[in-house]
Design an enzyme around this catalytic site. Sequence first.
Site, short mmCIF file in Angstrom:
data_model
loop_
_atom_site.label_atom_id
_atom_site.label_comp_id
_atom_site.label_asym_id
_atom_site.label_seq_id
_atom_site.Cartn_x
_atom_site.Cartn_y
_atom_site.Cartn_z
N GLY A 155 0.86 -1.20 0.00
CA GLY A 155 0.00 0.00 0.00
C GLY A 155 0.88 1.23 0.00
NE ARG A 156 -2.19 5.95 2.06
CZ ARG A 156 -3.50 5.72 2.16
NH1 ARG A 156 -4.28 6.00 1.16
NH2 ARG A 156 -4.02 5.25 3.27
CB ILE A 157 3.34 2.67 4.66
CG1 ILE A 157 2.55 3.87 5.21
CG2 ILE A 157 4.64 2.47 5.47
CD1 ILE A 157 1.94 3.67 6.58
NE ARG A 178 -7.58 -4.75 -4.21
CZ ARG A 178 -8.27 -4.76 -3.08
NH1 ARG A 178 -9.15 -5.68 -2.84
NH2 ARG A 178 -8.10 -3.81 -2.18
CB ALA A 237 1.61 -2.71 10.13
NE ARG A 238 -2.57 1.56 14.22
CZ ARG A 238 -3.69 2.23 14.39
NH1 ARG A 238 -4.79 1.61 14.73
NH2 ARG A 238 -3.72 3.53 14.26
CD GLU A 267 0.40 -0.35 20.19
OE1 GLU A 267 1.24 -1.06 19.60
OE2 GLU A 267 0.07 0.78 19.80
CG HIS A 285 2.07 2.76 17.77
ND1 HIS A 285 0.91 2.02 17.84
CD2 HIS A 285 2.03 3.35 16.56
CE1 HIS A 285 0.21 2.15 16.73
NE2 HIS A 285 0.88 2.96 15.93
CB ILE A 286 7.68 6.43 18.01
CG1 ILE A 286 8.85 5.42 17.92
CG2 ILE A 286 7.26 6.65 19.45
CD1 ILE A 286 10.17 5.94 18.48
C1 GLV Z 1 -0.62 4.84 13.54
O1 GLV Z 1 -0.64 3.71 13.95
C2 GLV Z 1 -1.50 5.24 12.48
O2 GLV Z 1 -2.34 4.43 12.07
O3 GLV Z 1 -1.38 6.39 12.01
#
Ligand code: GLV
Length: 326
Positions: A155-157, A178, A237-238, A267, A285-286
């Site tokens: 994706g974008r990142i 996809r 990511a998450r 977290e 998460h930074i």
């Molecule tokens: C950070 O986790 C975001 O989704 O921007």
Amino acid sequence: MKNKIFVAREVFQEVLDFLAPHCEVQANQEDKVLTAEELAGVLADKEGAMTTLTERIDESLLSRCPRLKAVCNIAVGYNNIDLAACNAHGVLATNTPGVLDDTTADFAWALILATARRLNEAEAYIRARQWDKWKLKQFLGLDVHHAVLGIIGLGRIGQVVARRAMGFEMEVLYHDVRRAAPEIESACRATYVPKEELFRKADIVTIHIPYSRETHHAVGAPEIALMKKSAILIHAARGGVLDDAALVEALRKGAIAGAGLDVFEGEPAIHPGFGELKNVVLSPHIASSSEKTRFRMAMKAAENLVAALASGNPPNLLNPEVKKGA
Ligand code: GLV
């Protein structure tokens, strides 16, 4: 009369200054994470909310906030917001796509390099005053240049991470639900492969997919078991996309060489096993946390909120089905 809004966590003063002419603002600048009860109490008389991943917006909350028209998340991820519940209550939800891709990708690279070259272990060693002589075989790491990079989610990142890999002359493989358009594949010099092949071939696997019910533990014991013993796993990511317990187990057994992690299941608590392992680089998460990017994220959420309350049509609307007049 101005709409009342609540800014659920601390933001930059400029963001509050931007909101002030448009809304009556209550801001949680002391930055306490509110309980679900406290949040419902504060939002009971509000038309809008600026939230973060620490606020859960669901049926139980929305049913107690009858005036709420818009929830604007300061994040690209929005798994803290139940969109179906927002739809049922006619609440517009927004996120902040686009502004954090480069910064987050940079941080994924920071984790890649730190983990591959064992920077945290080397730093802890020198801080502990253990360095007594130069050694040929000291903190032998993994070469990043010319390695095979496997990206889960182009994706974008993921795309920015792939483009950065050109500087390291890497071979880039990716997997996604996809396949990307040919022009994206060629701009990223990335080759689509089945998930199993990616885990088998990559020296470095990096995860860039959002969290949802479908992606829960998308990377778990079966995928990690395919990885090379010398490979490393990176996750910015998450939390929940990766099965943290499975990773701890793999690292304990030496099944892979290391991991770099910015996000965790549950977290801010982390799996206790991570604390005992030397070969993990951990951060709280930074990944999107540069001064400029966190400012732009908060400002984008504020712009979404002002637009949502003024026109019912904010720029980063996640649930167009509740758009005014739709
Ligand atoms: C950070 O986790 C975001 O989704 O921007």
